[in-house]
Structures are given as C-alpha cells and as structure tokens.
Motif scaffolding. Sequence first.
Motif, PDB file in Angstrom:
ATOM      1  N   PHE A   1       3.723  -7.072   4.719  1.00 19.69           N
ATOM      2  CA  PHE A   1       3.136  -5.834   4.197  1.00 19.69           C
ATOM      3  C   PHE A   1       4.252  -4.830   3.971  1.00 19.69           C
ATOM      4  CE2 PHE A   1      -0.271  -7.959   6.423  1.00 19.69           C
ATOM      5  CZ  PHE A   1      -1.269  -7.915   5.469  1.00 19.69           C
ATOM      6  N   GLU A   2       4.237  -4.210   2.806  1.00 20.55           N
ATOM      7  CA  GLU A   2       5.282  -3.254   2.446  1.00 20.55           C
ATOM      8  C   GLU A   2       4.634  -1.991   1.878  1.00 20.55           C
ATOM      9  OE1 GLU A   2       8.358  -3.900   3.095  1.00 20.55           O
ATOM     10  OE2 GLU A   2       8.243  -6.059   3.462  1.00 20.55           O
ATOM     11  N   ALA A   3       5.343  -0.883   2.029  1.00 17.88           N
ATOM     12  CA  ALA A   3       4.876   0.363   1.415  1.00 17.88           C
ATOM     13  C   ALA A   3       5.370   0.394  -0.028  1.00 17.88           C
ATOM     14  CB  ALA A   3       5.417   1.562   2.187  1.00 17.88           C
ATOM     15  N   GLY A   4       4.477   0.679  -0.950  1.00 16.54           N
ATOM     16  CA  GLY A   4       4.900   0.724  -2.346  1.00 16.54           C
ATOM     17  C   GLY A   4       3.840   1.327  -3.241  1.00 16.54           C
ATOM     18  N   ASP A   5       4.300   1.912  -4.320  1.00 13.69           N
ATOM     19  CA  ASP A   5       3.424   2.556  -5.288  1.00 13.69           C
ATOM     20  C   ASP A   5       2.843   1.506  -6.231  1.00 13.69           C
ATOM     21  OD1 ASP A   5       2.291   4.015  -7.349  1.00 13.69           O
ATOM     22  OD2 ASP A   5       3.838   5.568  -7.314  1.00 13.69           O
ATOM     23  N   ALA A   6       1.532   1.530  -6.421  1.00  9.89           N
ATOM     24  CA  ALA A   6       0.856   0.537  -7.263  1.00  9.89           C
ATOM     25  C   ALA A   6       1.369   0.548  -8.695  1.00  9.89           C
ATOM     26  CB  ALA A   6      -0.652   0.804  -7.251  1.00  9.89           C
ATOM     27  N   PHE A   7       1.987   1.673  -9.112  1.00 10.52           N
ATOM     28  CA  PHE A   7       2.453   1.779 -10.497  1.00 10.52           C
ATOM     29  C   PHE A   7       3.912   1.325 -10.652  1.00 10.52           C
ATOM     30  CE2 PHE A   7      -1.195   4.444 -10.271  1.00 10.52           C
ATOM     31  CZ  PHE A   7      -1.804   4.304 -11.507  1.00 10.52           C
ATOM     32  N   ALA A   8       4.579   1.106  -9.559  1.00 10.75           N
ATOM     33  CA  ALA A   8       5.993   0.707  -9.651  1.00 10.75           C
ATOM     34  C   ALA A   8       6.336  -0.202  -8.478  1.00 10.75           C
ATOM     35  CB  ALA A   8       6.877   1.956  -9.634  1.00 10.75           C
ATOM     36  N   LEU A   9       5.734  -1.386  -8.460  1.00 11.47           N
ATOM     37  CA  LEU A   9       5.968  -2.290  -7.334  1.00 11.47           C
ATOM     38  C   LEU A   9       7.267  -3.068  -7.525  1.00 11.47           C
ATOM     39  CD1 LEU A   9       2.361  -3.640  -6.831  1.00 11.47           C
ATOM     40  CD2 LEU A   9       3.614  -2.123  -5.311  1.00 11.47           C
ATOM     41  N   PRO A  10       8.073  -3.118  -6.497  1.00  8.69           N
ATOM     42  CA  PRO A  10       9.331  -3.867  -6.620  1.00  8.69           C
ATOM     43  C   PRO A  10       9.084  -5.371  -6.462  1.00  8.69           C
ATOM     44  CG  PRO A  10       9.140  -2.939  -4.418  1.00  8.69           C
ATOM     45  CD  PRO A  10       7.908  -2.507  -5.169  1.00  8.69           C
ATOM     46  N   GLY A  11       9.945  -6.154  -7.058  1.00  8.76           N
ATOM     47  CA  GLY A  11       9.950  -7.590  -6.754  1.00  8.76           C
ATOM     48  C   GLY A  11       9.089  -8.468  -7.626  1.00  8.76           C
TER      49      GLY A  11
ATOM     50  N   GLU B   1      -0.237  -0.505  10.319  1.00 10.06           N
ATOM     51  CA  GLU B   1      -1.373  -1.100  11.034  1.00 10.06           C
ATOM     52  C   GLU B   1      -1.601  -2.540  10.575  1.00 10.06           C
ATOM     53  OE1 GLU B   1      -2.812  -0.209  13.581  1.00 10.06           O
ATOM     54  OE2 GLU B   1      -4.781  -1.151  13.665  1.00 10.06           O
ATOM     55  N   ALA B   2      -1.462  -2.782   9.277  1.00 13.20           N
ATOM     56  CA  ALA B   2      -1.623  -4.160   8.762  1.00 13.20           C
ATOM     57  C   ALA B   2      -0.570  -5.071   9.384  1.00 13.20           C
ATOM     58  CB  ALA B   2      -1.491  -4.165   7.239  1.00 13.20           C
ATOM     59  N   ARG B   3       0.667  -4.573   9.494  1.00  9.78           N
ATOM     60  CA  ARG B   3       1.730  -5.375  10.127  1.00  9.78           C
ATOM     61  C   ARG B   3       1.393  -5.651  11.589  1.00  9.78           C
ATOM     62  NH1 ARG B   3       6.642  -1.688   7.919  1.00  9.78           N
ATOM     63  NH2 ARG B   3       6.923  -2.644   5.872  1.00  9.78           N
ATOM     64  N   ARG B   4       0.899  -4.625  12.283  1.00  4.99           N
ATOM     65  CA  ARG B   4       0.562  -4.793  13.704  1.00  4.99           C
ATOM     66  C   ARG B   4      -0.515  -5.859  13.877  1.00  4.99           C
ATOM     67  NH1 ARG B   4      -3.072  -3.460  17.540  1.00  4.99           N
ATOM     68  NH2 ARG B   4      -4.542  -2.580  16.040  1.00  4.99           N
TER      69      ARG B   4
ATOM     70  N   ASP C   1       0.859  -1.185   0.000  1.00  8.22           N
ATOM     71  CA  ASP C   1       0.000   0.000   0.000  1.00  8.22           C
ATOM     72  C   ASP C   1       0.887   1.224   0.000  1.00  8.22           C
ATOM     73  OD1 ASP C   1      -3.222   0.344   0.697  1.00  8.22           O
ATOM     74  OD2 ASP C   1      -2.002   2.146   1.002  1.00  8.22           O
ATOM     75  N   LEU C   2       0.399   2.240  -0.657  1.00  7.27           N
ATOM     76  CA  LEU C   2       1.144   3.496  -0.731  1.00  7.27           C
ATOM     77  C   LEU C   2       1.209   4.159   0.640  1.00  7.27           C
ATOM     78  CD1 LEU C   2       2.424   5.551  -2.711  1.00  7.27           C
ATOM     79  CD2 LEU C   2       0.163   6.538  -3.010  1.00  7.27           C
ATOM     80  N   ASN C   3       0.164   3.921   1.414  1.00  8.14           N
ATOM     81  CA  ASN C   3       0.016   4.612   2.685  1.00  8.14           C
ATOM     82  C   ASN C   3       0.741   3.840   3.796  1.00  8.14           C
ATOM     83  OD1 ASN C   3      -0.976   5.565   5.171  1.00  8.14           O
ATOM     84  ND2 ASN C   3      -2.757   6.425   4.114  1.00  8.14           N
ATOM     85  N   GLU C   4       1.829   4.443   4.273  1.00 11.43           N
ATOM     86  CA  GLU C   4       2.649   3.738   5.269  1.00 11.43           C
ATOM     87  C   GLU C   4       1.914   3.539   6.595  1.00 11.43           C
ATOM     88  OE1 GLU C   4       5.068   7.758   6.664  1.00 11.43           O
ATOM     89  OE2 GLU C   4       5.552   6.697   4.822  1.00 11.43           O
ATOM     90  N   VAL C   5       0.950   4.405   6.868  1.00 13.15           N
ATOM     91  CA  VAL C   5       0.177   4.271   8.108  1.00 13.15           C
ATOM     92  C   VAL C   5      -0.627   2.972   8.070  1.00 13.15           C
ATOM     93  CG1 VAL C   5      -1.665   5.302   9.497  1.00 13.15           C
ATOM     94  CG2 VAL C   5       0.017   6.759   8.368  1.00 13.15           C
TER      95      VAL C   5
END
Lengths: 318, 179
Positions: free
Chosen positions: A170-180, A156-159, A148-152
């Motif tokens: 769960f990782e922070a990432g842009d939907a248009f340029a996802l790594p991996g 919370e998802a990780r928690r 998700d782009l939103n680190e908040v």
Amino acid sequence: MVVSLGPKRERPLLEVSDLVFAHDPGSGDRVPVRRADVVTQLNAAGDRGAARRVARPPVDHHAMLEPAVVDELLIRMHTQLQRLWEELRQGDLGVSLLKPLLATIRAAAPSGAPPLRVVDVGSGLGYFVRWATATGALGPGVELVGYDLNEVLVREARRLAAAEGLACRFEAGDAFALPGGADVFISSGVLHHFGAQQLPAFFAGQRDASAFLHWDPVPTYLAPVGAWVFHRARMRDPLARHDGVRSIQRAHADDVLLEAASAGAPAMATALHGLPNHRLPILDVIRPVIGVRPALAQPFRGALGPAARRLVPGAGSW
Amino acid sequence: MTALVATSLVSLCVLDASLVGYRAVCGRSAFVDRRSLDRRAMVVGAMGGVGVVVALAAWFSALLLLLVDDRGSTVDQLTAAGTRMLAVYAGLAVLTTVALAVFFVAPPRWGSLSMVTILGPLTLLRPAVPVAGAVAAASRDRHAVPATLSAMVVLVAVAAETVMLERWGEQAAAAYRPL
C-alpha cells in the motif's frame, strides 16, 4: 444504448470524509483543516445535519480539527464501509471480471513476462487488495498494490496486511498521477468522488495500462431510498451513514462514465458491465466501467463466457 | 401445545441472540479473516440467549407459584400469548433463513441482492420486531394480566440482551487479532 439517470443538482452534494482531510497538492503533505470551514461548506450545501455533527469534534488552539480524531473517524468509517463491500460480495464480483481479464492479458503477452501489476486506486483500507491476496483468488503471477491519497488509511491498510501476513503493498499516491504504472487499474467506490469534468483526467492517467475496471454505484431511481435503508441498517456512525447515502446520490450516470472514459483514454475500448438500462435496478447496485486495449476487447469478451451478455459496449469494437 | 410453543420460542430466542452477537462485531474490525471472531460472537450471543431463557423461566416459575390457585388458566393464557408472539417471529425467521441461505449459497450477484433487498432492511426493522411480538402477545382481556406482564418482561429481557451483546461486541472486535 445507455441511459442517463444521474440527478439534477442545484447544490453540491458533499461527503464529510472529503472535507475533513486535506493535503498539499504539491508536496502531498497533510494540511490542517479548520472546522469552521467544513461547517460553512456543509451549511452552504444545505446539509445542516452533517454540519451540526461536524461541529462537535474537538479542535486545537488554532480551531483546526484534531488530526487524531479525524484519523479515528476515517478509519471507523472505512471499516464500516468494508462491511458493505463484503456484504455486496465485491471481492467475488471483482474477481469474476478481473480473473478473465488477467488471463486475456497474459495470453496476449510474450512468454516469460513479469507478474501482472494490478493497482487499486483509492484503496482506502485496501479491502479488495487484502482479500484477493488472502484468498489467492486471482491466482499466481499477480502483484497487488493499493494506492490512496490519504496516508492515514494507507498506514492502517499496511498494519492490517502485516497483521495477517499478506504479501501486498500500500502506497500513498494521487489518483491522477500514480507512479509506476500498472497492467490493470481498478477501484471500488472512487469515481463519484470526482466531478464529471475531472473524470477524463482520471482515465487519462491510465491510458497506458492494458485495462481498467472501476466499480461505482449505479444511480437508478431506487438507489437513494435503498442507500438510505441499507446504510441506516449497516453503518454505525452517523457520518458514515451520511457519506454512504451521499455517495449514491453523487454517482455518475452510465453515459457520463463512458464519455469520460473515452475522452480520457481514447485508444481504449470501453464498456459497462450490468443489465442494459438497469432494467431491474436492485440487481445492479454497483457496476464497473471497463476499458481495455482494442486488441484485448474481443478475447476478453470471449473469456467472460455467459457474463459477456451483460457487457454494455461504449467505444471500440467488442 | 404449550411445550411446542415454548420450545419454538426458546429456539428462536437462542438463534436470534446468536445473530445479535454476530451483528455486534460486524463492521468493527477490518481484518479479512474474522472467522474466529464471528464464531465467538455467535457463541457468546447464543449464550446470551440462553441467559434470557433462564431468566424468563425463573419469571414464569415465580408467576405460576404466585398464582397457584389459577395455574391452569394462567398456563392457557401464556400459551395463547406465546402463540401470538410466535406468529410474529416465525415469518421473520423464515424470511431471514431463506435470505441467509441465498447469500451464502447462491452466486455473488444473487447473494448481494439478498443482502440489499432482505437482510439489510430486516436489520433495520429488527428493533421493532420484539415490540411487535410483545404487542401481539399482550391481551386486552383484563383477566389476562400475567400474559400481558410477561410480554413486557420478554421485551425488556430481549432489549437488555441486545444492549449487552453490542457492548461486548465493541470490546471483542477492538481486541481481536487474527491468528
């Protein structure tokens, strides 16, 4: 044949959750949001009710929205949204397509291949990833990751996952340029956040995967009324209700999704999964746009069994 | 007849309160496994319903003690009012039960349909249902003041129960951690 039921719009339809959180596209860092700017945008869109509500939360001495207040609001809204996904049986509906798809990909892969990587794009609080991990509904040999782009929301998802001892990431990432990369990209309720012009780029970022499955609301003529009733009944927060209804109003028509998927990932066979032409609109509240590598299309259709009758082909040979 | 009406209303009151308790924690916790929270919410809700029943029993007892000279006709009036109230609640109860059965037993798409077309809209209508029950129970007969008064007391009791359970649900969900 697919039909276009998308609304014709004079003014943009805005979701508050898209406006109160911003990030720097270069660094990915969160940037402050001026409350007055959000209010101005909503007023310009003719959304005076939402503008009034956004004018209430506190601001800091630079007139910026307090990040802690925004974070709390976003988590509350997504928690209420998760209730809707649960009640719409999104977990079961997702697995009903994803499981045969993964079986098809596995059957075509060489023996000893690594676990299949399923990436949930715009995972929010990661409901599907956490639910699928908790229930083991996708079986062994599947790595589930939420972006998700939103680190908040990612934190919370990780928690939540850690508290329940769930082995998902769960990782922070842009939907248009996802790594991996991924074997399969999925999403629930994300597509309508992008304009029709942005969609091909979204699908282009997934063209190297084996498949994608992206669920989004169906913009039938009954949808706005149904969305109002359902969100009014189910969402506690006025802004969550607002965004819920807007999300239905912003949903893309079938032909828009299929054309964007074909434009972004031209090598994929594409389809929708729902009643053709949404003959019974209330039966298709959400439906996925599907893309698979051409060699997988017919085996996947076979693996779906009776559910294959609901495939509405776009591009490619099904 | 009086016993049948009273038993039916008491059962519906406790069942409804149990669902109010469940609803009070819905959408407040994002954990996947909320079974123990949901179960506790339904038990607390049912206890709230029992509390309403006890309070109403005290009200009716006081009423019959005060109206000792006219006890027979008061019981008849209350039974008639309760029957009218039951007619309003029974339809909703049957519809809710069927929709819940479909949601939990039928395939996911039908479960989703049941939620979208019946359970969601009924939740929206729910605050109006006790009002409709009270209006149905209230009598235009000027000699039936105890029945009309009792309908208002029932309405206030159910509203108070809902508010208290919502407050409890907010706190319970915030404190909930999966086992």
